[in-house]
Design an enzyme around this catalytic site. Structure first.
Site, PDB file in Angstrom:
ATOM      1  N   HIS A  99      -0.894  -2.954   2.178  1.00 38.66           N
ATOM      2  CA  HIS A  99      -0.976  -2.509   0.785  1.00 38.66           C
ATOM      3  C   HIS A  99      -1.404  -3.667  -0.111  1.00 38.66           C
ATOM      4  O   HIS A  99      -1.624  -4.785   0.346  1.00 38.66           O
ATOM      5  CB  HIS A  99       0.348  -1.899   0.323  1.00 38.66           C
ATOM      6  CG  HIS A  99       1.501  -2.858   0.284  1.00 38.66           C
ATOM      7  ND1 HIS A  99       2.148  -3.299   1.415  1.00 38.66           N
ATOM      8  CD2 HIS A  99       2.136  -3.469  -0.764  1.00 38.66           C
ATOM      9  CE1 HIS A  99       3.125  -4.117   1.083  1.00 38.66           C
ATOM     10  NE2 HIS A  99       3.139  -4.248  -0.228  1.00 38.66           N
ATOM     11  N   ASP A 103       1.937 -10.495  -1.982  1.00 35.42           N
ATOM     12  CA  ASP A 103       2.566 -11.111  -0.812  1.00 35.42           C
ATOM     13  C   ASP A 103       2.105 -10.492   0.500  1.00 35.42           C
ATOM     14  O   ASP A 103       2.542 -10.906   1.580  1.00 35.42           O
ATOM     15  CB  ASP A 103       4.096 -11.059  -0.930  1.00 35.42           C
ATOM     16  CG  ASP A 103       4.640  -9.644  -0.990  1.00 35.42           C
ATOM     17  OD1 ASP A 103       3.979  -8.788  -1.604  1.00 35.42           O
ATOM     18  OD2 ASP A 103       5.737  -9.396  -0.442  1.00 35.42           O
ATOM     19  N   HIS A 104       1.190  -9.526   0.401  1.00 32.60           N
ATOM     20  CA  HIS A 104       0.627  -8.914   1.607  1.00 32.60           C
ATOM     21  C   HIS A 104      -0.894  -9.030   1.680  1.00 32.60           C
ATOM     22  O   HIS A 104      -1.465  -8.771   2.739  1.00 32.60           O
ATOM     23  CB  HIS A 104       1.015  -7.434   1.678  1.00 32.60           C
ATOM     24  CG  HIS A 104       2.467  -7.211   1.939  1.00 32.60           C
ATOM     25  ND1 HIS A 104       2.971  -6.889   3.182  1.00 32.60           N
ATOM     26  CD2 HIS A 104       3.537  -7.293   1.105  1.00 32.60           C
ATOM     27  CE1 HIS A 104       4.288  -6.767   3.102  1.00 32.60           C
ATOM     28  NE2 HIS A 104       4.658  -7.006   1.857  1.00 32.60           N
ATOM     29  N   HIS A 186       6.179   3.377  -0.838  1.00 29.49           N
ATOM     30  CA  HIS A 186       6.105   2.056  -1.486  1.00 29.49           C
ATOM     31  C   HIS A 186       5.188   1.999  -2.710  1.00 29.49           C
ATOM     32  O   HIS A 186       5.669   2.014  -3.838  1.00 29.49           O
ATOM     33  CB  HIS A 186       5.707   0.993  -0.469  1.00 29.49           C
ATOM     34  CG  HIS A 186       5.889  -0.407  -0.993  1.00 29.49           C
ATOM     35  ND1 HIS A 186       7.118  -0.875  -1.394  1.00 29.49           N
ATOM     36  CD2 HIS A 186       5.003  -1.419  -1.184  1.00 29.49           C
ATOM     37  CE1 HIS A 186       6.985  -2.121  -1.816  1.00 29.49           C
ATOM     38  NE2 HIS A 186       5.718  -2.474  -1.696  1.00 29.49           N
ATOM     39  N   ASP A 207       5.641  -2.714   3.908  1.00 29.83           N
ATOM     40  CA  ASP A 207       6.716  -2.306   3.002  1.00 29.83           C
ATOM     41  C   ASP A 207       6.706  -0.776   2.944  1.00 29.83           C
ATOM     42  O   ASP A 207       5.648  -0.170   2.734  1.00 29.83           O
ATOM     43  CB  ASP A 207       6.493  -2.867   1.604  1.00 29.83           C
ATOM     44  CG  ASP A 207       6.632  -4.390   1.573  1.00 29.83           C
ATOM     45  OD1 ASP A 207       7.073  -4.960   2.581  1.00 29.83           O
ATOM     46  OD2 ASP A 207       6.297  -4.988   0.535  1.00 29.83           O
ATOM     47  N   HIS A 425      11.365  -0.458  -1.689  1.00 24.48           N
ATOM     48  CA  HIS A 425      11.594  -0.942  -0.327  1.00 24.48           C
ATOM     49  C   HIS A 425      12.698  -0.105   0.295  1.00 24.48           C
ATOM     50  O   HIS A 425      13.615   0.363  -0.388  1.00 24.48           O
ATOM     51  CB  HIS A 425      12.016  -2.415  -0.328  1.00 24.48           C
ATOM     52  CG  HIS A 425      10.936  -3.356  -0.701  1.00 24.48           C
ATOM     53  ND1 HIS A 425      10.012  -3.833   0.203  1.00 24.48           N
ATOM     54  CD2 HIS A 425      10.620  -3.924  -1.894  1.00 24.48           C
ATOM     55  CE1 HIS A 425       9.171  -4.658  -0.417  1.00 24.48           C
ATOM     56  NE2 HIS A 425       9.521  -4.729  -1.689  1.00 24.48           N
ATOM     57  N   HIS A 447      10.196  -9.659   6.901  1.00 24.92           N
ATOM     58  CA  HIS A 447      10.203  -9.409   5.458  1.00 24.92           C
ATOM     59  C   HIS A 447      11.627  -9.238   4.931  1.00 24.92           C
ATOM     60  O   HIS A 447      11.976  -8.223   4.326  1.00 24.92           O
ATOM     61  CB  HIS A 447       9.353  -8.180   5.134  1.00 24.92           C
ATOM     62  CG  HIS A 447       8.931  -8.093   3.684  1.00 24.92           C
ATOM     63  ND1 HIS A 447       9.781  -7.690   2.677  1.00 24.92           N
ATOM     64  CD2 HIS A 447       7.752  -8.337   3.092  1.00 24.92           C
ATOM     65  CE1 HIS A 447       9.152  -7.691   1.513  1.00 24.92           C
ATOM     66  NE2 HIS A 447       7.899  -8.097   1.745  1.00 24.92           N
TER      67      HIS A 447
END
Length: 720
Positions: A99, A103-104, A186, A207, A425, A447
């Site tokens: 996604h 942070d991804h 998410h 996530d 989450h 994670h």
């Protein structure tokens, strides 16, 4: 790791599972019994931490990277995953992005443009659409020196051309890797990837959220059970407050702050939870118009405004409530929300609510407003989601007396701090029911902060104590190695499969291997079941020959039983086993013509040897010998030859030509051979099979050569 490259059993970077789930030193799979393969999983980020998600997976010579994010608490190269652990980025076949959160995804331009990576990149359509907008804004607001920037806008633009999109449930095959994705909840476009290599399935959740909210559906539960589940553990064993209760508490808290004349700051990510909170606030203001009509709500994100068009485009990927509203009007056009581009445009003259990014208060407008309002008791800050360790948002949750500004000054913190999680989450209830539905034998937790992850691991192990389930929590750069026993299945199709399987039935065909799949097909149907095409090679060989035609035909007739005299274009010719023509083209030359197959080529070689032998010693092949017929071995001589041949292999052999039997005694086991039928009466199958082979060898040696059945020229095709 030792200086010589060896690994000690106590090395924490290697986890090897045996049947009891014990930690073991890495084992060379070639030393294990049976055919096994090792699946390696190593976090380069998100191992015992939240941030810079990046999971490496290796199996059967294939390498996959899952997500490519940054750590929001760090800047520059410190924010990257541990890419220096990669031996060769060009060896990575596939990169899958779950996604659009930083942070991804935020390391992707760097990885695609600054390394040797040459594989393919896949993400969903909404993720790609938001990716460019989000990272353009990230470059713009980054508060670091130019030389510390990981990438620039040109790198971002070039990376767009390397990204391919995939729909939910669309199956894709690339380089022997099969994968498809499911809706993860998410955020818009978030995907869980199911990856299959050689029959082994790995599900990476990224996530995910199992709770439906105001605009997104809950994460799907795959219909297939994976062999390995790589799952987020952000909230560990925590359980989220029911949605209606937290929405009510959220709105009442904000109402209380502004009713006292205060300002309420809501730091959010520009996309994701922001859209959910906007829907909640707009509805609350609608139902409390008289009390709140003079209190403005600002959405301070030019990025969010740009991305609203993406949300409007992909309402079909949202829940049923939004889809119904979209048929009447745009659900993301708000009545009580105003856009705020910058702090310079903000008139701070009374109570207000401002939603601003970034969500962790690291920099940008949310940080500026926080520093402006934090010293007044009337004001409040509402933290609506998960906060990463090391960020200001995480720090103020403990309500310190002072906080540090971006300029390095310490200022008092008097504003009220509230935390109501709208994080999409999965909580413990969502994660555990998800695992219940899938029952995977191996679970890798990622994670999550170390303590939360450890508590979740312990709770899950207790929950599934009766199941053979391995639950691991690898740290960054720590390799998990799981053993899988390979299984090869050959699929018979077309003519080969006609009539169905029958015990003892022998089938034959061409075996085609594509990646890790095997298919058995009839040569005639090769083009129907594969991309291969067939061709036919017709060979013609001209050989000098000056002896008589009769001498040549005589020698060929002695060698082969099927010889037919014919003509080719008025020239004398013979056809050997209906496949090869020997043509007397002139007094000094013969020509061999045949359709090339392994058998035909062998026969042609033997015919060529006869021709060259006559050329070398023509006197030995005088024409006077033409009419002589070969001496045939009579039946009794054949019988005795076979019996004597068996005596060379067995000590006790009794032959009786009158009864036409040969009896073999092998360590007390008797076997009787019927000469007429060549059948063998014996109770021991191994001895029977051995005798059958010996009799066959002996009879073939004293009889003319027996070639395979006639080959249909239409079927004599070679594969290129």
């Amino acid at each position: 790791k030792m200086s010589d490259g060896s690994t000690e059993a106590t090395d924490p970077s290697l986890i090897m599972l045996d049947g009891r789930g014990l930690k073991r030193k890495a084992i060379d799979i070639t030393n294990l019994e049976g055919e096994t393969e090792t699946l390696e999983i190593m976090p380069l980020g998100a191992g015992n931490e939240v941030g810079r998600s990046c999971i490496m997976m290796k199996f059967r010579g294939k390498t996959i990277m899952l997500d490519c994010g940054i750590h929001p608490a760090y800047t520059g190269f410190n924010a990257l995953p541990y890419f220096d652990e990669l031996e060769d980025p060009s060896a990575i076949d596939l990169l899958l992005v779950s996604h659009f959160h930083l942070d991804h995804i935020a390391s992707l331009p760097y990885f695609l443009e600054k390394t040797t990576f040459k594989g393919k990149v896949y993400m969903t359509h909404p993720t790609k659409a938001i990716y460019k907008l989000l990272l353009t804004d990230y470059i713009r607001i980054s508060n670091i020196a130019v030389e510390d920037m990981l990438f620039d806008e040109q790198d971002l633009i070039r990376s767009m051309d390397k990204i391919e999109t995939v729909d939910f449930h669309q199956e894709v095959e690339y380089a022997g890797i099969k994968f498809w994705c499911y809706n993860a909840g998410h955020v818009l476009g978030a995907a869980m990837f199911m990856i299959e290599i050689a029959g082994v399935k790995v599900l990476y959740t990224g996530d995910f959220s199992r709770q439906e909210d105001r605009h997104l559906m809950a994460a799907e539960i795959p219909e297939l059970c994976p062999d390995v589940l790589i799952v987020e553990s952000t909230y560990g064993v925590q359980i989220h407050e029911p949605r209606k209760e937290r929405e009510s508490r959220f709105c009442k808290t904000i109402h209380s702050i502004v009713s006292k004349g205060g300002r309420c700051l809501i730091p959010v990510f520009a996309l994701g939870r922001a859209q959910e909170l906007l829907l909640i606030l707009d509805e609350y203001w609608q139902s409390h118009t008289e009390q709140l009509k003079n209190v403005p709500i600002y959405y301070a994100s030019s990025l969010g405004k740009k991305c609203m068009s993406v949300y409007q485009t992909y309402t079909s990927m949202m829940n049923e409530k939004i889809r119904r509203r979209a048929t009447l009007a745009n659900p993301f056009v708000f009545n009580y929300i105003k856009d705020l581009k910058s702090i310079e445009e903000f008139v701070d003259s009374g109570p207000s609510v401002v939603m601003a990014s970034p969500g962790m208060l690291q920099s940008g407008l949310s940080r500026q407003l926080f520093e402006l309002w934090c010293q007044s008791e009337k004001n409040g800050v509402m933290i609506p989601g998960y906060c990463v360790e090391g960020t200001l948002a995480k720090t103020i949750l403990s309500e310190p007396e002072e906080v540090e500004t971006m300029e390095g000054r310490m200022v008092p913190l008097h504003m009220s701090v509230h935390y109501i999680s709208f994080s999409a989450h999965s909580d413990f209830e969502g994660t555990s029911t998800f695992i219940d539905s899938l029952s995977p034998p191996n679970i890798i937790l990622v994670h999550g902060e170390k303590n939360e992850m450890s508590r979740l691991q312990t709770t899950l192990l207790n929950r599934y104590v009766d199941k053979k389930m391995e639950i691991l929590t690898p740290r960054n750069c720590q390799t998990v190695r799981l053993q899988f026993r390979g299984q090869k299945i050959i699929k018979a199709v077309g003519k080969v499969a006609a009539g169905g399987p029958k015990r003892g039935k022998k089938i034959s065909g061409l075996l085609i291997k594509k990646d890790y799949q095997y298919t058995l097909v009839d040569p005639d149907e090769l083009s129907s079941y594969s991309k291969f095409q067939t061709s036919e090679i017709t060979q013609s060989q001209r050989v000098p020959y000056s002896s008589t035609w009769e001498a040549l035909t005589y020698q060929i007739e002695q060698m082969y039983s099927e010889v037919v005299h014919t003509t080719v274009l008025t020239n004398q010719a013979i056809q050997v086993h209906s496949t090869i023509y020997v043509v007397h083209t002139s007094q000094t030359e013969v020509t061999l013509n045949w359709v090339s197959t392994p058998v035909n080529d062998m026969i042609a070689d033997s015919l060529l040897a006869i021709i060259l032998s006559i050329n070398l010693n023509p006197a030995d092949y005088r024409s006077g010998a033409v009419d002589k017929k070969p001496t045939q071995v009579n039946e009794e001589e054949q019988f005795n030859v076979v019996a004597n041949f068996l005596r060379e292999h067995f000590t006790e052999v009794v032959s009786n030509f009158d009864e036409k039997t040969i009896t073999v005694d092998f360590d007390g086991t008797l076997a009787t051979i019927d000469w007429y039928t060549k059948s063998i009466d014996c109770e021991e199958e191994p001895l029977t099979l051995r005798l059958q082979e010996l009799v066959r060898l002996a009879t073939n040696a004293i009889n003319p050569i027996s070639l395979p059945p006639k080959v249909n020229p239409e079927k004599t095709k070679l594969l290129f």
